[in-house]
Scaffold this motif. Sequence first.
Motif, PDB file in Angstrom:
ATOM      1  N   UNK A  41       1.419   9.930 -11.299  1.00 33.77           N
ATOM      2  CA  UNK A  41       0.089  10.482 -11.614  1.00 33.77           C
ATOM      3  C   UNK A  41      -0.835   9.417 -12.230  1.00 33.77           C
ATOM      4  N   UNK A  42      -0.733   8.197 -11.713  1.00 32.82           N
ATOM      5  CA  UNK A  42      -1.568   7.081 -12.183  1.00 32.82           C
ATOM      6  C   UNK A  42      -2.303   6.481 -10.993  1.00 32.82           C
ATOM      7  N   UNK A  43      -3.219   5.595 -11.261  1.00 33.62           N
ATOM      8  CA  UNK A  43      -3.984   4.966 -10.184  1.00 33.62           C
ATOM      9  C   UNK A  43      -3.116   3.944  -9.448  1.00 33.62           C
ATOM     10  N   UNK A  44      -3.500   3.658  -8.204  1.00 33.48           N
ATOM     11  CA  UNK A  44      -2.775   2.659  -7.410  1.00 33.48           C
ATOM     12  C   UNK A  44      -2.788   1.288  -8.085  1.00 33.48           C
ATOM     13  N   UNK A  45      -3.932   0.983  -8.709  1.00 42.44           N
ATOM     14  CA  UNK A  45      -4.111  -0.337  -9.310  1.00 42.44           C
ATOM     15  C   UNK A  45      -3.146  -0.593 -10.474  1.00 42.44           C
ATOM     16  N   UNK A  46      -2.652   0.479 -11.089  1.00 36.43           N
ATOM     17  CA  UNK A  46      -1.758   0.300 -12.236  1.00 36.43           C
ATOM     18  C   UNK A  46      -0.303   0.059 -11.817  1.00 36.43           C
TER      19      UNK A  46
ATOM     20  N   UNK B  87       0.828  -1.203   0.000  1.00 37.34           N
ATOM     21  CA  UNK B  87       0.000   0.000   0.000  1.00 37.34           C
ATOM     22  C   UNK B  87       0.871   1.267   0.000  1.00 37.34           C
ATOM     23  N   UNK B  88       1.976   1.223   0.759  1.00 37.07           N
ATOM     24  CA  UNK B  88       2.913   2.366   0.781  1.00 37.07           C
ATOM     25  C   UNK B  88       3.524   2.585  -0.598  1.00 37.07           C
ATOM     26  N   UNK B  89       3.953   1.490  -1.245  1.00 40.20           N
ATOM     27  CA  UNK B  89       4.533   1.592  -2.595  1.00 40.20           C
ATOM     28  C   UNK B  89       3.515   2.168  -3.584  1.00 40.20           C
ATOM     29  N   UNK B  90       2.263   1.727  -3.447  1.00 35.09           N
ATOM     30  CA  UNK B  90       1.213   2.207  -4.353  1.00 35.09           C
ATOM     31  C   UNK B  90       0.953   3.701  -4.165  1.00 35.09           C
ATOM     32  N   UNK B  91       0.997   4.170  -2.915  1.00 38.63           N
ATOM     33  CA  UNK B  91       0.821   5.607  -2.646  1.00 38.63           C
ATOM     34  C   UNK B  91       1.944   6.425  -3.282  1.00 38.63           C
ATOM     35  N   UNK B  92       3.169   5.930  -3.158  1.00 40.89           N
ATOM     36  CA  UNK B  92       4.321   6.622  -3.760  1.00 40.89           C
ATOM     37  C   UNK B  92       4.164   6.655  -5.279  1.00 40.89           C
ATOM     38  N   UNK B  93       3.811   5.495  -5.846  1.00 35.12           N
ATOM     39  CA  UNK B  93       3.647   5.358  -7.302  1.00 35.12           C
ATOM     40  C   UNK B  93       2.566   6.311  -7.823  1.00 35.12           C
ATOM     41  N   UNK B  94       1.442   6.373  -7.088  1.00 37.26           N
ATOM     42  CA  UNK B  94       0.315   7.215  -7.505  1.00 37.26           C
ATOM     43  C   UNK B  94       0.721   8.688  -7.589  1.00 37.26           C
ATOM     44  N   UNK B  95       1.454   9.165  -6.574  1.00 38.35           N
ATOM     45  CA  UNK B  95       1.871  10.574  -6.554  1.00 38.35           C
ATOM     46  C   UNK B  95       2.966  10.871  -7.579  1.00 38.35           C
ATOM     47  N   UNK B  96       3.902   9.939  -7.705  1.00 37.85           N
ATOM     48  CA  UNK B  96       5.027  10.179  -8.612  1.00 37.85           C
ATOM     49  C   UNK B  96       4.661  10.061 -10.086  1.00 37.85           C
TER      50      UNK B  96
END
Length: 522
Positions: free
Chosen positions: A244-249, A233-242
């Motif tokens: 600009x894509x959804x967590x699921x991607x 979940x932490x990785x997905x939050x970082x990915x989403x902000x960096x």
Amino acid sequence: MADRVRDNADEAADFETAIAECGFGLFNVFILCSAVPCLTAMVFSASALSYVMPSAECDLDLSIVDKGMLHAVTYAGMIISAVPWGFIADTIGRRPVLISGGWLDGFFVLCASFSQDTAQLMAFKFFDGFIICGPFAVVVSYLAEFHGKKHRPYIMLFVGLCVSIGSMILPLLAYALMPVPIFFKVATLEFRTWQVFLAVSAVPSLLSGFLHIFLPESPKFLMSQGNYKKALDSFQRIYKLNKRKSKESYPVKRLIDSTPDRSADLDGTGRSSTIKERFSRVKKKFMEGVLQLKPMFSKPYLAISLQVYCLHFCQIMCVNSVRLWLPQIFATMNAMESLGANDTSMCAVLEHNAMAVSMNEDDKRVECALHHDPRSYLDNITVAGIGLVGFLIIFPLMRIRLVSNHILKVFLFICIFLVGSLYFVKTSLMTMILSAIYLTLMGICATTIIGMSVVIFPTLMRTMVLLLIMTFGRLGSVSGNLLLPIFMQLSCLAPFLWLCSLMCIAFLFSVFLKVDDQQSLS
């Protein structure tokens, strides 16, 4: 590796692969900005009294031994709290330490600003050191654990850069605030300029505690605890902000580490825990924490850590023996020049400080007034500015392996001659130039040691080892500030011979220390 993860969503990824997939972007900028107040707070806690001392010595009637004790007491608090903070950070997590530590430290700094005598000031500065020790060591681990191999060496230098910025802000704040004559009473409490200055220095701690509320727990720490669900979940939050894509991607769907997956146990069943279950969980966590310390006393970590501890002890004893007394030295030089003294060498300054106790009241009042002169802070600002420029120059060079491998021993060798040269200087200008170069090189050395230590030791030991490294450094600071006044009273040459000897020992330890700072985090 990154391409393989995209091709096969079911393939488990390790930490380095997962963090590389997150890229570098807005999240990283925010976490770096949040770290700045925490790192600045550490500088303020350690150094604020250096700028307060020339004014407070008049109000509190401080002797040279009192000044040494006040410098040492903050570090004494840091030493005592190191192991408890390390245990908390390596078992409960990084984020709770950063939030609670920031708020608590701000509270004790504000209490110090209410001090009416030397004993109160010492007590609150002790608690200030006791609390700030945790967040400072934890933020180094926290930053490293949110960045991959590509950016990690830069992150460690960013820490040094922030410390330099904090060292620059403090004399600028003193320059703006300390010359302003402030005096007011609230009931029986009296407040002067130096107390207002201390109150303002609480702002970075309070801001650090506030900003870390909005950040997640370190994914590397969560993986080491077996909590892969929260780590993902932490990785997905970082990915989403960096990105600009959804967590699921986020391409990584499963994580792997040496610790078995305990996500279900750590998440709980949804019902409230009984007191017995909570006690059992705390007891289990304590035993796990004790077991985590075991590898620190075995090969290969024991020999390396002892080298690092001794090296850091010697170099921090040297650097803080100069740095913490520098504002007092510059203030004395300025006062001597204003009073028409021809000799402003280090020996003359040390002799003047030793004789200050026996001054009559009129002479004391004149000198105290001169300590409020804004010019007495200009040299401190210049020293801090040179330190900042030094870090900006060395920052990009650390990616060159030849530089990163040899910078520690080369700089320590140069510093032997720099600290010895202070004995021979005759003017305030030369004192300022030599001190600035010396403190800049030593600051880079201290940052290099911490950067090396982050990659040497595994996650479950990292914060504890960093705290122990800093503890040995603080032991050096305490020893230095208690011994320096004694050496000053012996003779002018004694403190310089002592500092040169310590620098030689630090250099010898650095010759035998070999670490690759670009290896993967374990």
